[in-house]
Design an enzyme around this catalytic site. Structure first.
Site, PDB file in Angstrom:
ATOM      1  N   HIS A 479       0.831  -1.207   0.000  1.00  0.00           N
ATOM      2  CA  HIS A 479       0.000   0.000   0.000  1.00  0.00           C
ATOM      3  C   HIS A 479       0.869   1.261   0.000  1.00  0.00           C
ATOM      4  CE1 HIS A 479      -3.646   2.364   1.237  1.00  0.00           C
ATOM      5  NE2 HIS A 479      -2.707   3.147   1.757  1.00  0.00           N
ATOM      6  N   GLU A 480       1.796   1.330   0.945  1.00  0.00           N
ATOM      7  CA  GLU A 480       2.621   2.537   1.040  1.00  0.00           C
ATOM      8  C   GLU A 480       3.540   2.689  -0.172  1.00  0.00           C
ATOM      9  OE1 GLU A 480       1.771   4.710   2.984  1.00  0.00           O
ATOM     10  OE2 GLU A 480       0.537   3.504   4.340  1.00  0.00           O
ATOM     11  N   HIS A 483       1.598   4.359  -2.858  1.00  0.00           N
ATOM     12  CA  HIS A 483       1.674   5.819  -2.690  1.00  0.00           C
ATOM     13  C   HIS A 483       3.022   6.333  -3.199  1.00  0.00           C
ATOM     14  CE1 HIS A 483      -1.952   6.848  -0.547  1.00  0.00           C
ATOM     15  NE2 HIS A 483      -1.694   6.100   0.511  1.00  0.00           N
ATOM     16  N   HIS A 486       3.201   6.722  -6.818  1.00  0.00           N
ATOM     17  CA  HIS A 486       2.427   7.889  -7.253  1.00  0.00           C
ATOM     18  C   HIS A 486       3.329   9.130  -7.261  1.00  0.00           C
ATOM     19  CE1 HIS A 486      -1.828   9.923  -6.861  1.00  0.00           C
ATOM     20  NE2 HIS A 486      -1.312  10.056  -8.068  1.00  0.00           N
TER      21      HIS A 486
END
Length: 697
Positions: A479-480, A483, A486
């Site tokens: 998940h991180e 990010h 991104h």
């Protein structure tokens, strides 16, 4: 660059490898004077822009604002990283001082009438300016930012708003510090073998390491309030009395009375947020926060949350009945308590799917899951991450990586900070020291390389042993890193729309979507290998893991959705005299099962009260989940989780464009349609409620 005499050059002149800060040359004592100097420098730049005698243009106003405050941005990036990931009393004292000072600084900018007049003039004539789509978005962001910060209010109203923002900043800093203090100051030291009943070796190792860090006697084991220890302890400990004791400490963080109690801070925060919304012409704070999001209104948010809640609660009550049956088999009659749930859910999963978390964990080595993260990025987006040793970071545990494109071009620097420590706030997050853009800075540099970091709180293993993750831990890592990608894949011109500079309920799409690739069979087969033998996870175990992916879905969804509904309730009403009474009222209204608690109770709900990033916005994880479930379905429909056509669309329309285009348009360009919540409900295992309720399953 020419550095102000009161600023340690290492704070702003980043001359480490590939432009990294020289972390080892930065001292806590440097920050106070540096902030004062940088704030003055930024003030001077703002005055130069607002007082420019030339007619306002996009370049002399908006571009100038985009690159102003470079010293302040760099100092802030270093300081807030330290405040969150490696703090101490000196940093915390300064944080309490700096947070309101920064708020006052930006309020003064918003109150600069001449500056807003320039921005407003550009906004009014935007259709005649021949702007690119990205420039239009950047102009809109600046104009809305001024308006939402009170630029159209009277001077008295602006002053009151500035005072509110300043006070809120200080309250948010205190809230987070109080939670950290409660986490740091509590531990349950175990020494007797009977106190360790049921605990697997990986957890004993982590607890022994935590005990050593806390100065406990040799042979001691510490239960701490880090999720990487407290959750597995609640899962595996056979000692119901100790589970209850640890659970009570965990759920009362921020609500223990005394200096670290957060109830008063919550009360004052909610009153000030409501006043702020009213000043700006909104009915309530939720209406203010949602005005610039995909969801738009509190009604739309609550509509989604309640649709999910009804299905989740029904499923959770079925799960509770199954757990109560297991407890009765062990001679424990009476209701399932919150400190029982994880323990008996693990037993139920083992019975239903014939595997346990402790059986799975030896196959989930931190090092291998990091490799898996990087491999997925390479196969989807063509980037390669290579660790560089010997480069100083902000803590000895932090690792540094170069990120290169297929042609070898350096795309980004990435720092991974994976282990829990008492100087780090709990949870996991991504942030940046520097965002990607292509503007020319005042020092002549052409654009900047993104410098991204991930912070996690995994239990640090004993010397010489690998760090082992739970499946949830592994998802957190993915998940991180989603990010992080991104930020690292950003390809825009202007810093304000770079990377994660998107609406709050769109920002979780790249991260939650990336989680899906963890459980792609090819990835698990390749990287889920046994810590001792190196053998891949047996297919039988892999099949069980995949079959169990929606197990405990009721519990997980109730935990989250109840927190999101309480967040919305707080922010759709006026001042609240007793926040805990409101929390209890909302939970009673929705029929919260007594066997489950909110994932984040109000006194330690840092997403919402340690700053306002996710205030009236915790729902956004679920809003983004509607998008991510539909987005991954596009790869499933293609028959290839690494389909190159879909991967190219994903990179070009989601990961690289930041906020340069409208999020709905970005999603449509990728997927060709907007999503329906059913894909998310199916992913969670809640879409087939009716069929399951009528069967033995």
């Amino acid at each position: 660059m020419t550095v102000h005499s009161k600023i340690n050059p290492a704070l702003v002149d980043w001359s480490g490898r590939n432009g990294l800060p020289q972390f080892d040359q930065v001292r806590d004592e440097d920050f106070a004077a540096a902030f004062d100097a940088a704030l003055s420098l930024h003030d001077a730049e703002i005055l130069a822009i607002s007082g420019n005698p030339e007619a306002p243009s996009f370049d002399n106003t908006i571009t100038a604002l985009e690159i102003a405050g470079d010293e302040l941005s760099r100092i802030s990036a270093l300081f807030w990283n330290r405040a969150g990931a490696h703090t101490n009393e000196v940093v915390q004292a300064l944080e309490r001082e700096i947070a309101p000072k920064m708020s006052r600084h930006y309020s003064q900018i918003a109150m600069n009438e001449a500056l807003f007049a320039r921005v407003d003039a550009l906004w009014e004539q935007r259709d005649a300016l021949d702007l690119t789509l990205e420039q239009t978005r950047v102009l809109e962001r600046h104009w809305k930012g001024f308006v939402r910060a009170g630029a159209k209010l009277s001077r008295d109203q602006q002053e009151r708003l500035a005072t509110i923002n300043e006070t809120l900043a200080g309250l948010g800093a205190r809230f987070g510090q109080n939670v950290l203090a409660d986490e740091k100051n509590w531990s349950l030291i175990l020494t007797a073998e009977e106190e360790l009943a049921g605990l697997p070796s990986f957890l004993r190792d982590a607890m022994a390491s935590a005990a050593r860090d806390r100065g406990a006697a040799e042979g001691s084991y510490a239960v701490t309030l880090s999720r990487s220890i407290i959750e597995p302890f609640l899962t595996f400990s056979s000692r119901r009395d100790l589970r209850e004791q640890a659970f009570a400490a965990w759920v009362t963080r921020g609500a223990n009375g005394g200096e670290t109690d957060n109830i008063g801070i919550v009360r004052e925060t909610l009153a000030l947020r409501f006043e702020k919304a009213q000043l700006l012409g909104y009915d309530n704070f939720a209406a203010y926060k949602l005005d610039d999001t995909m969801a738009k209104t509190p009604a739309n948010v609550n509509g989604l949350l309640m649709k999910v809640w009804a299905k989740a609660r029904t499923r959770a009550l079925e799960e509770e009945a199954s757990l109560a049956g297991l407890m009765a088999e062990e001679g424990i009659n009476g209701p399932v308590q919150p400190w029982d749930w994880r323990h008996y859910a693990e037993k139920l999963r083992e019975r239903m799917f014939d595997f346990s978390e402790s059986e799975l964990k030896p196959y989930l080595q931190l090092e291998k899951i990091i490799e898996a993260c990087f491999d997925v990025a390479n196969r989807l987006f063509g980037v390669t991450l290579t660790e560089v040793k010997g480069v100083p970071a902000y803590h000895p545990d932090v690792r540094v990586f170069e990120v290169r494109d297929q042609d070898g071009t350096l795309k980004a620097m990435f720092l991974g900070d994976y282990f829990a420590r008492s100087s780090k706030r709990s949870g996991a997050w991504m942030s940046s020291f520097q965002s990607q853009h292509r503007l020319t800075l005042k020092n002549g540099a052409e654009g900047e390389l993104p410098i991204i970091y991930n912070v996690c709180n995994f239990a640090k293993p004993a010397e010489g042993k690998p760090a082992l993750l739970s499946l949830d831990d592994a998802r957190t890592l993915f998940h991180e890193f989603g990010h992080g990608l991104h930020g690292m894949l950003s390809d825009v011109t202007y810093p304000s729309v770079s990377g994660t500079g998107v609406s709050r309920d769109f920002v979780e799409l790249p991260s939650q979507l990336y989680e899906h690739w963890l459980t792609v069979p090819d990835i698990l087969t390749r990287y889920a290998v046994h810590e001792k033998t190196g053998e891949p996870m047996p297919k039988a175990l892999l099949d069980k893991v995949l079959a169990a992916h929606t197990f405990n879905a009721g519990f997980n969804t109730v935990e989250f959705t109840s927190s999101a509904l309480v967040d919305m309730a707080f922010h759709t009403r006026g001042p609240v005299e007793d926040p805990m009474a409101v929390q209890a009222e909302v939970l009673e209204e929705i029929g919260m099962p007594s066997s489950i608690v909110m994932r984040h109770a109000t006194p330690h709900f840092q997403h919402v009260f340690s700053g306002d990033g996710y205030s009236a916005g915790y729902y956004s994880y679920m809003w983004s989940e509607v998008l991510d479930a539909d987005a991954f379905a596009a790869f499933e429909e293609s028959g290839n989780p690494f389909d190159p056509v879909m991967a190219r669309k994903l990179k070009n329309n989601i990961y690289s464009v930041g906020g340069a285009i409208d999020p709905e348009e970005a999603y449509l360009a990728f997927r060709g349609k907007l999503p329906d919540p059913e894909a998310m409900l199916k992913k969670r295992g809640l879409a087939v409620m009716a069929e399951l309720a009528g069967s033995d399953g």
